[in-house]
Design a protein around this motif. Structure first.
Motif, PDB file in Angstrom:
ATOM      1  N   ARG A 204      85.740  81.830  66.859  1.00 25.93           N
ATOM      2  CA  ARG A 204      86.613  82.359  67.909  1.00 25.93           C
ATOM      3  C   ARG A 204      88.090  82.203  67.572  1.00 25.93           C
ATOM      4  NH1 ARG A 204      86.566  80.680  74.359  1.00 25.93           N
ATOM      5  NH2 ARG A 204      88.286  82.068  74.970  1.00 25.93           N
ATOM      6  N   TRP A 205      88.491  81.047  67.015  1.00 23.42           N
ATOM      7  CA  TRP A 205      89.912  80.733  66.910  1.00 23.42           C
ATOM      8  C   TRP A 205      90.481  80.893  65.505  1.00 23.42           C
ATOM      9  CZ3 TRP A 205      92.026  80.826  71.399  1.00 23.42           C
ATOM     10  CH2 TRP A 205      91.323  80.376  72.516  1.00 23.42           C
ATOM     11  N   TRP A 206      89.682  80.691  64.464  1.00 22.35           N
ATOM     12  CA  TRP A 206      90.232  80.871  63.103  1.00 22.35           C
ATOM     13  C   TRP A 206      89.181  81.577  62.232  1.00 22.35           C
ATOM     14  CZ3 TRP A 206      89.546  76.023  65.384  1.00 22.35           C
ATOM     15  CH2 TRP A 206      88.516  75.226  64.881  1.00 22.35           C
ATOM     16  N   PRO A 207      88.808  82.807  62.595  1.00 26.36           N
ATOM     17  CA  PRO A 207      87.673  83.472  61.947  1.00 26.36           C
ATOM     18  C   PRO A 207      87.845  83.710  60.448  1.00 26.36           C
ATOM     19  CG  PRO A 207      88.885  85.018  63.321  1.00 26.36           C
ATOM     20  CD  PRO A 207      89.414  83.650  63.643  1.00 26.36           C
ATOM     21  N   ILE A 208      89.067  83.912  59.960  1.00 21.24           N
ATOM     22  CA  ILE A 208      89.233  84.243  58.539  1.00 21.24           C
ATOM     23  C   ILE A 208      89.209  83.009  57.638  1.00 21.24           C
ATOM     24  CG2 ILE A 208      90.560  86.313  59.072  1.00 21.24           C
ATOM     25  CD1 ILE A 208      93.072  84.780  58.260  1.00 21.24           C
ATOM     26  N   PHE A 209      89.029  81.817  58.226  1.00 19.53           N
ATOM     27  CA  PHE A 209      89.032  80.593  57.434  1.00 19.53           C
ATOM     28  C   PHE A 209      87.633  80.000  57.257  1.00 19.53           C
ATOM     29  CE2 PHE A 209      93.387  80.584  59.339  1.00 19.53           C
ATOM     30  CZ  PHE A 209      94.050  80.880  58.156  1.00 19.53           C
ATOM     31  N   GLY A 210      86.599  80.807  57.441  1.00 20.23           N
ATOM     32  CA  GLY A 210      85.248  80.336  57.150  1.00 20.23           C
ATOM     33  C   GLY A 210      85.070  80.077  55.669  1.00 20.23           C
ATOM     34  N   ALA A 211      84.165  79.191  55.326  1.00 19.62           N
ATOM     35  CA  ALA A 211      83.971  78.811  53.925  1.00 19.62           C
ATOM     36  C   ALA A 211      83.366  79.929  53.094  1.00 19.62           C
ATOM     37  CB  ALA A 211      83.097  77.572  53.852  1.00 19.62           C
ATOM     38  N   VAL A 212      82.738  80.902  53.727  1.00 24.17           N
ATOM     39  CA  VAL A 212      82.085  81.990  53.000  1.00 24.17           C
ATOM     40  C   VAL A 212      82.325  83.295  53.736  1.00 24.17           C
ATOM     41  CG1 VAL A 212      79.887  81.638  54.195  1.00 24.17           C
ATOM     42  CG2 VAL A 212      79.884  82.723  51.954  1.00 24.17           C
ATOM     43  N   TYR A 213      82.438  84.386  52.985  1.00 30.91           N
ATOM     44  CA  TYR A 213      82.563  85.721  53.587  1.00 30.91           C
ATOM     45  C   TYR A 213      81.362  86.566  53.180  1.00 30.91           C
ATOM     46  CZ  TYR A 213      84.528  86.959  48.979  1.00 30.91           C
ATOM     47  OH  TYR A 213      84.730  87.123  47.635  1.00 30.91           O
ATOM     48  N   PHE A 214      81.133  87.609  53.972  1.00 28.55           N
ATOM     49  CA  PHE A 214      79.955  88.450  53.799  1.00 28.55           C
ATOM     50  C   PHE A 214      80.377  89.900  54.003  1.00 28.55           C
ATOM     51  CE2 PHE A 214      75.902  90.365  54.952  1.00 28.55           C
ATOM     52  CZ  PHE A 214      74.997  89.699  54.133  1.00 28.55           C
ATOM     53  N   LEU A 215      80.084  90.767  53.026  1.00 32.31           N
ATOM     54  CA  LEU A 215      80.531  92.157  53.055  1.00 32.31           C
ATOM     55  C   LEU A 215      79.359  93.109  52.832  1.00 32.31           C
ATOM     56  CD1 LEU A 215      83.719  92.024  50.782  1.00 32.31           C
ATOM     57  CD2 LEU A 215      83.705  92.607  53.200  1.00 32.31           C
ATOM     58  N   VAL A 216      79.389  94.243  53.528  1.00 32.18           N
ATOM     59  CA  VAL A 216      78.479  95.359  53.264  1.00 32.18           C
ATOM     60  C   VAL A 216      79.339  96.581  52.985  1.00 32.18           C
ATOM     61  CG1 VAL A 216      76.613  96.813  54.125  1.00 32.18           C
ATOM     62  CG2 VAL A 216      76.717  94.397  54.796  1.00 32.18           C
ATOM     63  N   ALA A 217      79.145  97.216  51.836  1.00 33.97           N
ATOM     64  CA  ALA A 217      79.948  98.373  51.457  1.00 33.97           C
ATOM     65  C   ALA A 217      79.033  99.505  51.015  1.00 33.97           C
ATOM     66  CB  ALA A 217      80.922  98.018  50.334  1.00 33.97           C
ATOM     67  N   VAL A 218      79.485 100.738  51.216  1.00 33.84           N
ATOM     68  CA  VAL A 218      78.709 101.924  50.865  1.00 33.84           C
ATOM     69  C   VAL A 218      79.443 102.710  49.789  1.00 33.84           C
ATOM     70  CG1 VAL A 218      79.744 103.223  52.787  1.00 33.84           C
ATOM     71  CG2 VAL A 218      77.605 104.019  51.783  1.00 33.84           C
ATOM     72  N   LYS A 219      78.709 103.236  48.841  1.00 33.11           N
ATOM     73  CA  LYS A 219      79.286 104.025  47.753  1.00 33.11           C
ATOM     74  C   LYS A 219      79.550 105.444  48.240  1.00 33.11           C
ATOM     75  CE  LYS A 219      78.119 105.917  43.184  1.00 33.11           C
ATOM     76  NZ  LYS A 219      77.120 105.925  42.089  1.00 33.11           N
ATOM     77  N   ARG A 220      80.798 105.835  48.256  1.00 34.18           N
ATOM     78  CA  ARG A 220      81.189 107.180  48.665  1.00 34.18           C
ATOM     79  C   ARG A 220      81.470 108.029  47.425  1.00 34.18           C
ATOM     80  NH1 ARG A 220      79.272 107.116  53.729  1.00 34.18           N
ATOM     81  NH2 ARG A 220      80.460 105.773  55.147  1.00 34.18           N
ATOM     82  N   VAL A 221      81.033 109.272  47.469  1.00 32.75           N
ATOM     83  CA  VAL A 221      81.295 110.214  46.384  1.00 32.75           C
ATOM     84  C   VAL A 221      82.110 111.363  46.951  1.00 32.75           C
ATOM     85  CG1 VAL A 221      80.260 111.763  44.680  1.00 32.75           C
ATOM     86  CG2 VAL A 221      79.189 109.563  45.176  1.00 32.75           C
ATOM     87  N   ARG A 222      83.294 111.565  46.398  1.00 30.10           N
ATOM     88  CA  ARG A 222      84.199 112.597  46.894  1.00 30.10           C
ATOM     89  C   ARG A 222      83.568 113.985  46.751  1.00 30.10           C
ATOM     90  NH1 ARG A 222      89.524 112.070  47.721  1.00 30.10           N
ATOM     91  NH2 ARG A 222      89.518 110.134  46.489  1.00 30.10           N
ATOM     92  N   GLY A 223      83.601 114.737  47.849  1.00 29.12           N
ATOM     93  CA  GLY A 223      83.065 116.098  47.837  1.00 29.12           C
ATOM     94  C   GLY A 223      81.592 116.195  48.120  1.00 29.12           C
TER      95      GLY A 223
END
Length: 264
Positions: A204-223
């Motif tokens: 709640r108060w310092w969310p960006i200071f967690g010991a680990v981060y987790f990301l989901v990303a998608v591959k975009r192809v132009r056109g």
């Protein structure tokens, strides 16, 4: 463990290691459950079962170091994967990039083997956290001849913003990102339990200071334009015959009744 350099896989057996793995396992289970396709691959870190909640028919674990624990489907160099381009629907990277000798090459290879709109799921240690600060301080003390590391010495931190920049350069679009593991860098199970309230407070108060981060990303192809499930019906409607206006006309005869005649 004073004065002892502990390996990565032994560290995961410690109380903070188990705490970290439990959080990451829950994130992977939630993230991959609704990603569909045919082929999914996990690169490294067999302690995390990154694909266990996924329902794709073909799922593999790949490791690069024979000394690692686990029973992989294949041994491979992560910067030269034995898959053709555009062949995998999902790749999960549990601390893979920070443990890789060439993280840029590994991420480029992941981009190559993913199909358009395929997804990569990444977790990594956050240098801007209590754990990261304690690790940097321990490195400084060790340079002066005393102190011990809290985290294993293997690997290098890759910051959250830096990771997003790398993904953006490779035409990935980050779908979601979050931080976790907010308890202080303590070693004992008892102290970790006493600090449980840090998880809710940190989120709640310092969310960006967690010991680990987790990301989901998608591959975009132009056109690239994906066809919807209705594309066949739309094509059939477009090719259906349409009557030509003006070929027939309707008029009235002397009796006031409608009659049809040639338009010529």
């Amino acid at each position: 463990m004073s004065g002892q350099i502990i390996g990565l896989h032994d560290w995961f057996e410690t109380p903070p290691g188990r705490y970290l793995l439990a959080w990451e396992q829950a994130q992977f289970d939630q993230a991959v459950a609704d990603i569909f396709g045919y082929h999914a691959l996990q690169l490294g870190l067999s302690e995390v079962q990154g694909l266990r909640a996924n329902r794709m028919p073909h799922r593999w674990l790949a490791l690069s170091d024979p000394a690692q624990a686990g029973a992989p489907a294949l041994w491979t160099d992560f910067s030269a994967l034995p898959f053709p381009a555009n062949s995998l629907d999902l790749v999960v990277l549990p601390h893979t990039l920070e443990l890789s000798p060439d993280p840029h090459a590994t991420l480029r290879e992941v981009e190559r083997v993913l199909v358009p709109e395929g997804r990569v799921v990444i977790c990594g240690l956050n240098p801007a956290s209590l754990w990261g600060m304690r690790q940097r301080r321990a490195h400084l003390y060790r340079g002066l001849g005393f102190g011990e590391l809290f985290l294993p010495e293997a690997g290098d931190f890759i910051g959250y913003r830096r990771m997003r920049d790398w993904l953006r350069l490779l035409s990935f679009e980050v779908e979601s990102g979050r931080f976790g593991v907010y308890r202080p860098a303590v070693r004992s199970e008892a102290w970790l339990e006493r600090c449980r309230w840090f998880d809710a407070a940190g989120e709640r108060w310092w969310p960006i200071f967690g010991a680990v981060y987790f990301l989901v990303a998608v591959k975009r192809v132009r056109g690239l334009r994906l066809l919807s499930a209705d594309w066949r019906r739309a094509a059939s409607r477009a090719s259906a015959p349409v009557p030509i206006a003006g070929k027939m006309h309707r008029g009235r005869d002397n009796g006031g009744q409608l009659e049809e005649g040639s338009g010529s």
